[in-house]
Write a protein that holds these residues in place. Structure first.
Motif, mmCIF file in Angstrom:
data_model
loop_
_atom_site.group_PDB
_atom_site.id
_atom_site.type_symbol
_atom_site.label_atom_id
_atom_site.label_comp_id
_atom_site.label_asym_id
_atom_site.label_seq_id
_atom_site.Cartn_x
_atom_site.Cartn_y
_atom_site.Cartn_z
ATOM 1 N N TRP A 126 31.786 44.275 27.551
ATOM 2 C CA TRP A 126 31.096 44.954 28.642
ATOM 3 C C TRP A 126 30.923 44.095 29.884
ATOM 4 N N PHE A 129 34.033 44.764 31.887
ATOM 5 C CA PHE A 129 34.009 46.101 32.475
ATOM 6 C C PHE A 129 33.035 46.149 33.651
ATOM 7 N N LEU A 130 31.931 45.412 33.541
ATOM 8 C CA LEU A 130 30.993 45.337 34.652
ATOM 9 C C LEU A 130 31.639 44.656 35.855
ATOM 10 N N GLY A 133 33.844 47.136 37.515
ATOM 11 C CA GLY A 133 33.057 48.082 38.288
ATOM 12 C C GLY A 133 32.533 47.486 39.581
ATOM 13 N N ALA A 136 35.210 47.506 42.222
ATOM 14 C CA ALA A 136 35.296 48.799 42.901
ATOM 15 C C ALA A 136 34.154 48.960 43.906
ATOM 16 N N ALA A 137 32.952 48.513 43.534
ATOM 17 C CA ALA A 137 31.818 48.595 44.455
ATOM 18 C C ALA A 137 32.043 47.709 45.684
#
Length: 313
Positions: A126, A129-130, A133, A136-137
Motif C-alpha cells: 500500500w 500504491f499511495l 496516487g 497523480a495528485a
C-alpha cells in the motif's frame, strides 16, 4: 514480474522503430537542424490527412509553402547537434545542471519518506500504491498552478516544502506524534513527485529544439538514478539509512537555493538554437515574465527563413 512487464513494454516500443509513418519526426526539429525537405513532406502529409489541399490554401499558408520551397531549393546541409555542445554555452549548461540536480534529489529522497511512512516491512504494497496516487495528485496540482503561478515559483514552493518535510522528519521523527510523521511523509512524497514532474516540464521549455530530446533524457535519467536509492531501504539492517537521509536532506536545501538561478519559461517562446537558449534571462521572482507570441513555424536561423514574413511586415 515487474521486471518482465517492463521488458515487454520496452520491446513493444522498439517495434515502432521500423514504422516512422506512425511516429513521424518533428517538423520543428527538422527545420531547426536544416532539413526543410523532410519537414515539407511531413507537413504536407499532415495537411492532406486533415483534408487540406496545400496548393489551394489561404494567403498565409501559401506564403509558408513558398518559404519552404525556397529553403528546399537551396539544398542546405543538415546540422546535427549533440548534447555535449552544452559545454560551449554560458547559461544553458547551468540550467541543465540545476534541473538535473533537482530531479536527482527528488527521486532519491523518496526513500526517506517511504521509510518514515512504513518503518517496518509492510505486509502489503500500500505505500507504493499511495506513492502512485500522490504522483497523480502532483500532476493535477501542476495542471492547476504551473500556468497560473509560473514554473519557477511552483518549483521553488515544492522544493521548499520538500526541504521542510525532510528536515522536520530528520530532526524530530522520534518525538513527533505518529499522525504528524504520517502527514509529513505524505506531504514530502507529494512535494518530491511535484519537483520531479516539474523538472521534466521545465527542461522541455528551457532546452533548445536542436537538443531538446537529449536534454530531457538527461534530466529524466538523473531522476531515475536518484530512485536507485529507494531499494536501499529494504536492505536488512538499514545501518546507513540515517546517513542517506542526512545526505539527501542537505542536498535538497542546496537545490532550493539553485532554483533561484533558473529563468521563468512561462509565456516565452521555445528556444530553437543554443544561442537563443543562452539568452533566457532570469526575471524577478515575483514579477514573472511577460507573455510573448507563439513561436513562428520557420526558425530565423535557417538560410532564407523569415524573408517572406519580413516583407509582409
Amino acid at each position: 514480474m515487474w521486471l518482465g512487464l517492463s521488458a515487454l513494454a520496452t520491446g513493444l516500443l522498439l517495434l515502432f522503430w521500423g514504422f516512422p509513418a506512425m511516429f513521424p519526426e518533428s517538423p520543428c526539429w527538422l527545420l531547426a537542424t536544416g532539413q526543410p525537405a523532410r519537414a515539407r513532406r511531413i507537413l504536407w502529409h499532415f495537411a492532406k490527412a486533415s483534408g487540406v489541399d496545400p496548393e489551394n490554401s489561404t494567403e498565409e499558408e501559401s506564403s509558408l509553402a513558398m518559404e519552404l520551397d525556397v529553403l528546399c531549393a537551396g539544398h542546405p546541409q543538415p546540422r546535427h547537434h549533440s548534447v555535449l555542445e552544452l559545454r560551449h554555452t554560458h547559461v544553458t549548461w547551468r540550467n541543465a545542471l540545476i534541473l538535473g540536480f533537482s530531479s536527482l534529489i527528488s527521486g532519491g529522497i523518496r526513500a526517506s519518506f517511504l521509510h518514515s511512512l512504513v518503518p517496518s516491512e509492510p505486509s502489503f504494497y500500500w505505500p507504493y500504491f499511495l506513492a502512485a496516487g500522490l504522483e497523480a495528485a502532483a500532476t493535477v496540482f501542476l495542471l492547476l498552478t504551473a500556468d497560473l503561478w509560473g514554473r519557477r515559483s511552483v518549483l521553488l514552493l515544492s522544493t521548499l516544502v520538500l526541504v521542510l518535510a525532510s528536515q522536520l522528519l530528520l530532526a524530530g521523527a522520534q518525538y513527533l506524534p505518529s499522525w504528524m510523521v504520517l502527514f509529513l511523509s505524505v506531504l514530502g512524497l507529494l512535494a518530491s513527485q511535484t519537483v520531479s514532474a516539474l523538472s521534466s516540464l521545465f527542461s522541455a521549455e528551457i532546452f533548445p529544439t536542436v537538443i531538446r530530446g537529449a536534454g530531457l533524457g538527461l534530466v529524466l535519467g538523473a531522476g531515475f538514478l536518484g530512485q536507485a536509492a529507494v531499494p536501499l531501504t529494504t536492505m536488512h539492517g538499514r545501518h546507513g539509512f540515517f546517513l542517506q537521509h542526512v545526505l539527501f536532506a542537505s542536498f535538497a536545501l542546496l537545490a532550493l537555493l539553485c532554483v533561484l538561478l533558473l529563468p521563468e519559461s512561462r509565456g516565452r517562446t521555445l528556444p530553437q538554437s543554443l544561442q537563443e537558449a543562452d539568452r533566457l534571462c532570469r526575471s524577478p521572482l515575483l514579477r514573472g515574465c511577460p507573455r510573448q507570441d507563439l513561436l513562428p513555424l520557420l526558425p530565423a536561423s535557417l538560410p532564407g527563413a523569415g524573408t517572406q514574413l519580413a516583407q509582409e511586415g
